[in-house]
Structure formats: structure tokens, C-alpha cells
Design a protein around this motif. Structure first.
Motif, PDB file in Angstrom:
ATOM      1  N   VAL A  24       0.825  -1.208   0.000  1.00 52.20           N
ATOM      2  CA  VAL A  24       0.000   0.000   0.000  1.00 52.20           C
ATOM      3  C   VAL A  24       0.862   1.261   0.000  1.00 52.20           C
ATOM      4  CG1 VAL A  24      -1.830   1.242   1.220  1.00 52.20           C
ATOM      5  CG2 VAL A  24      -1.824  -1.247   1.223  1.00 52.20           C
ATOM      6  N   PHE A  25       1.964   1.218   0.736  1.00 55.12           N
ATOM      7  CA  PHE A  25       2.855   2.382   0.877  1.00 55.12           C
ATOM      8  C   PHE A  25       4.275   2.004   0.459  1.00 55.12           C
ATOM      9  CE2 PHE A  25      -0.377   2.545   4.265  1.00 55.12           C
ATOM     10  CZ  PHE A  25      -1.058   3.680   3.861  1.00 55.12           C
ATOM     11  N   PRO A  26       4.494   1.745  -0.845  1.00 57.68           N
ATOM     12  CA  PRO A  26       5.792   1.239  -1.290  1.00 57.68           C
ATOM     13  C   PRO A  26       6.944   2.233  -1.132  1.00 57.68           C
ATOM     14  CG  PRO A  26       4.415   1.772  -3.170  1.00 57.68           C
ATOM     15  CD  PRO A  26       3.559   1.924  -1.955  1.00 57.68           C
ATOM     16  N   GLY A  27       6.671   3.518  -1.105  1.00 51.45           N
ATOM     17  CA  GLY A  27       7.749   4.494  -1.082  1.00 51.45           C
ATOM     18  C   GLY A  27       8.187   4.954   0.288  1.00 51.45           C
ATOM     19  N   LEU A  28       7.516   4.503   1.344  1.00 57.01           N
ATOM     20  CA  LEU A  28       7.872   4.982   2.679  1.00 57.01           C
ATOM     21  C   LEU A  28       9.021   4.178   3.263  1.00 57.01           C
ATOM     22  CD1 LEU A  28       4.365   5.628   4.278  1.00 57.01           C
ATOM     23  CD2 LEU A  28       5.937   7.270   3.265  1.00 57.01           C
ATOM     24  N   PRO A  29      10.013   4.863   3.833  1.00 53.02           N
ATOM     25  CA  PRO A  29      11.130   4.145   4.447  1.00 53.02           C
ATOM     26  C   PRO A  29      10.718   3.487   5.757  1.00 53.02           C
ATOM     27  CG  PRO A  29      11.365   6.504   4.801  1.00 53.02           C
ATOM     28  CD  PRO A  29      10.160   6.307   3.911  1.00 53.02           C
ATOM     29  N   ASP A  30      11.422   2.412   6.124  1.00 55.50           N
ATOM     30  CA  ASP A  30      11.143   1.719   7.381  1.00 55.50           C
ATOM     31  C   ASP A  30      11.399   2.620   8.585  1.00 55.50           C
ATOM     32  OD1 ASP A  30      10.389  -0.632   6.121  1.00 55.50           O
ATOM     33  OD2 ASP A  30      12.433  -1.421   6.118  1.00 55.50           O
ATOM     34  N   ASP A  31      12.358   3.512   8.450  1.00 54.09           N
ATOM     35  CA  ASP A  31      12.732   4.375   9.578  1.00 54.09           C
ATOM     36  C   ASP A  31      12.156   5.781   9.406  1.00 54.09           C
ATOM     37  OD1 ASP A  31      14.274   5.061   7.425  1.00 54.09           O
ATOM     38  OD2 ASP A  31      16.123   5.305   8.571  1.00 54.09           O
ATOM     39  N   LEU A  32      10.902   5.850   8.980  1.00 55.15           N
ATOM     40  CA  LEU A  32      10.229   7.122   8.739  1.00 55.15           C
ATOM     41  C   LEU A  32      10.288   7.988   9.996  1.00 55.15           C
ATOM     42  CD1 LEU A  32       8.416   8.791   6.795  1.00 55.15           C
ATOM     43  CD2 LEU A  32       6.457   7.662   7.867  1.00 55.15           C
ATOM     44  N   GLY A  33      10.906   9.148   9.884  1.00 55.43           N
ATOM     45  CA  GLY A  33      11.005  10.066  11.015  1.00 55.43           C
ATOM     46  C   GLY A  33       9.669  10.715  11.305  1.00 55.43           C
ATOM     47  N   GLU A  34       9.463  11.148  12.555  1.00 50.54           N
ATOM     48  CA  GLU A  34       8.192  11.719  12.967  1.00 50.54           C
ATOM     49  C   GLU A  34       7.833  12.982  12.184  1.00 50.54           C
ATOM     50  OE1 GLU A  34       7.306  12.145  17.115  1.00 50.54           O
ATOM     51  OE2 GLU A  34       8.549  10.417  17.603  1.00 50.54           O
ATOM     52  N   ASP A  35       8.841  13.751  11.774  1.00 45.25           N
ATOM     53  CA  ASP A  35       8.575  15.001  11.078  1.00 45.25           C
ATOM     54  C   ASP A  35       8.937  14.957   9.594  1.00 45.25           C
ATOM     55  OD1 ASP A  35       7.523  16.497  13.297  1.00 45.25           O
ATOM     56  OD2 ASP A  35       9.551  16.492  14.114  1.00 45.25           O
ATOM     57  N   ALA A  36       9.285  13.770   9.101  1.00 44.84           N
ATOM     58  CA  ALA A  36       9.586  13.639   7.679  1.00 44.84           C
ATOM     59  C   ALA A  36       8.312  13.896   6.884  1.00 44.84           C
ATOM     60  CB  ALA A  36      10.115  12.233   7.374  1.00 44.84           C
ATOM     61  N   GLU A  37       8.474  14.495   5.698  1.00 44.42           N
ATOM     62  CA  GLU A  37       7.299  14.787   4.870  1.00 44.42           C
ATOM     63  C   GLU A  37       6.592  13.491   4.507  1.00 44.42           C
ATOM     64  OE1 GLU A  37       6.011  16.888   0.689  1.00 44.42           O
ATOM     65  OE2 GLU A  37       8.033  17.184   1.437  1.00 44.42           O
ATOM     66  N   LEU A  38       5.283  13.516   4.648  1.00 41.48           N
ATOM     67  CA  LEU A  38       4.462  12.342   4.395  1.00 41.48           C
ATOM     68  C   LEU A  38       3.366  12.754   3.421  1.00 41.48           C
ATOM     69  CD1 LEU A  38       3.702   9.414   5.223  1.00 41.48           C
ATOM     70  CD2 LEU A  38       2.344  10.419   7.058  1.00 41.48           C
ATOM     71  N   VAL A  39       3.296  12.058   2.305  1.00 39.50           N
ATOM     72  CA  VAL A  39       2.246  12.329   1.322  1.00 39.50           C
ATOM     73  C   VAL A  39       1.506  11.019   1.096  1.00 39.50           C
ATOM     74  CG1 VAL A  39       1.719  13.074  -1.016  1.00 39.50           C
ATOM     75  CG2 VAL A  39       3.635  14.121   0.217  1.00 39.50           C
ATOM     76  N   LEU A  40       0.246  10.998   1.525  1.00 36.49           N
ATOM     77  CA  LEU A  40      -0.571   9.803   1.337  1.00 36.49           C
ATOM     78  C   LEU A  40      -1.513  10.031   0.161  1.00 36.49           C
ATOM     79  CD1 LEU A  40      -1.646   9.029   5.013  1.00 36.49           C
ATOM     80  CD2 LEU A  40       0.209   7.993   3.706  1.00 36.49           C
ATOM     81  N   ASP A  41      -1.549   9.078  -0.763  1.00 38.95           N
ATOM     82  CA  ASP A  41      -2.534   9.197  -1.831  1.00 38.95           C
ATOM     83  C   ASP A  41      -3.898   8.783  -1.271  1.00 38.95           C
ATOM     84  OD1 ASP A  41      -2.651   6.392  -1.822  1.00 38.95           O
ATOM     85  OD2 ASP A  41      -1.400   6.184  -3.601  1.00 38.95           O
ATOM     86  N   SER A  42      -4.942   9.030  -2.022  1.00 38.96           N
ATOM     87  CA  SER A  42      -6.287   8.788  -1.503  1.00 38.96           C
ATOM     88  C   SER A  42      -6.520   7.316  -1.180  1.00 38.96           C
ATOM     89  CB  SER A  42      -7.347   9.305  -2.467  1.00 38.96           C
ATOM     90  OG  SER A  42      -7.201   8.716  -3.738  1.00 38.96           O
ATOM     91  N   LEU A  43      -5.999   6.414  -1.999  1.00 41.03           N
ATOM     92  CA  LEU A  43      -6.160   4.992  -1.734  1.00 41.03           C
ATOM     93  C   LEU A  43      -5.453   4.607  -0.440  1.00 41.03           C
ATOM     94  CD1 LEU A  43      -7.146   2.197  -2.605  1.00 41.03           C
ATOM     95  CD2 LEU A  43      -5.003   1.930  -3.850  1.00 41.03           C
ATOM     96  N   GLY A  44      -4.243   5.108  -0.250  1.00 46.49           N
ATOM     97  CA  GLY A  44      -3.499   4.820   0.970  1.00 46.49           C
ATOM     98  C   GLY A  44      -4.207   5.337   2.203  1.00 46.49           C
TER      99      GLY A  44
END
Length: 96
Positions: A24-44
Motif C-alpha cells: 500500500v505504501f511502497p515508497g515509505l522508508p522503514d525508519d520514517l522520522g516523525e517530522d519527515a514529509e508524508l504524502v498519502l494518496d487517496s487509496l493509501g
């Protein structure tokens, strides 16, 4: 007599785990930081809210403005926790 137990509070780690599904979220890193930019598409976003409902019994219907503000793990977690708190405080009340 009902002995309803409250679900565990939604935490940053909880949301990070929910976002770890690479299908569902192929581009997100495993170590996603709390303030890292997050862009969710509508399906996600729809999938995430579905899982939150299934696991926590929390139905969330964000407005377009809410969605525009969900730009980091910290903000997404804050939004879900606020919804969870509002629901807990409002349980048993009619909000019609």
C-alpha cells in the motif's frame, strides 16, 4: 452490565507500523522520522482509515482541510489520537 475495554492509545509507533505495508505504501522508508514529509494518496489514506477502524473501532472522516494537514507521521498520529480522545470523551452522548 457492559465491560467495554478501551483500545490502546494510538501512538507514533502504531501509525508507523500501519504505514509499513509495502503493498500500500511502497515508497515509505522503514525508519520514517516523525517530522519527515508524508504524502498519502487517496487509496493509501482510505486503507489506513479502514485499518484504524478495524483495529481500534475508530471511524474517522477527515475533511479536505484535515487531509491537507496530514503531512507528517507526527501530525497523522496527532489527528488520530485527537479523534480517539474525542470519541472516548463523547461515548454515550448523542451528537446529532
Amino acid at each position: 452490565m457492559s465491560t467495554e475495554t478501551s483500545p490502546a492509545p494510538i501512538t507514533t509507533d502504531t501509525v508507523r507500523q500501519l504505514l509499513s505495508d509495502r503493498k500500500v505504501f511502497p515508497g515509505l522508508p522503514d525508519d520514517l522520522g516523525e517530522d519527515a514529509e508524508l504524502v498519502l494518496d487517496s487509496l493509501g489514506l482510505v486503507w489506513l482509515l479502514h485499518v484504524v477502524e478495524e483495529r481500534y473501532g475508530l471511524v474517522v472522516e477527515p475533511t479536505d482541510e484535515d487531509i491537507a494537514g496530514l503531512t507528517s507521521l507526527r501530525r497523522l498520529t496527532g489527528y488520530l489520537r485527537a479523534a480517539q480522545t474525542d470519541r472516548a470523551e463523547g461515548s454515550g452522548r448523542d451528537e446529532g
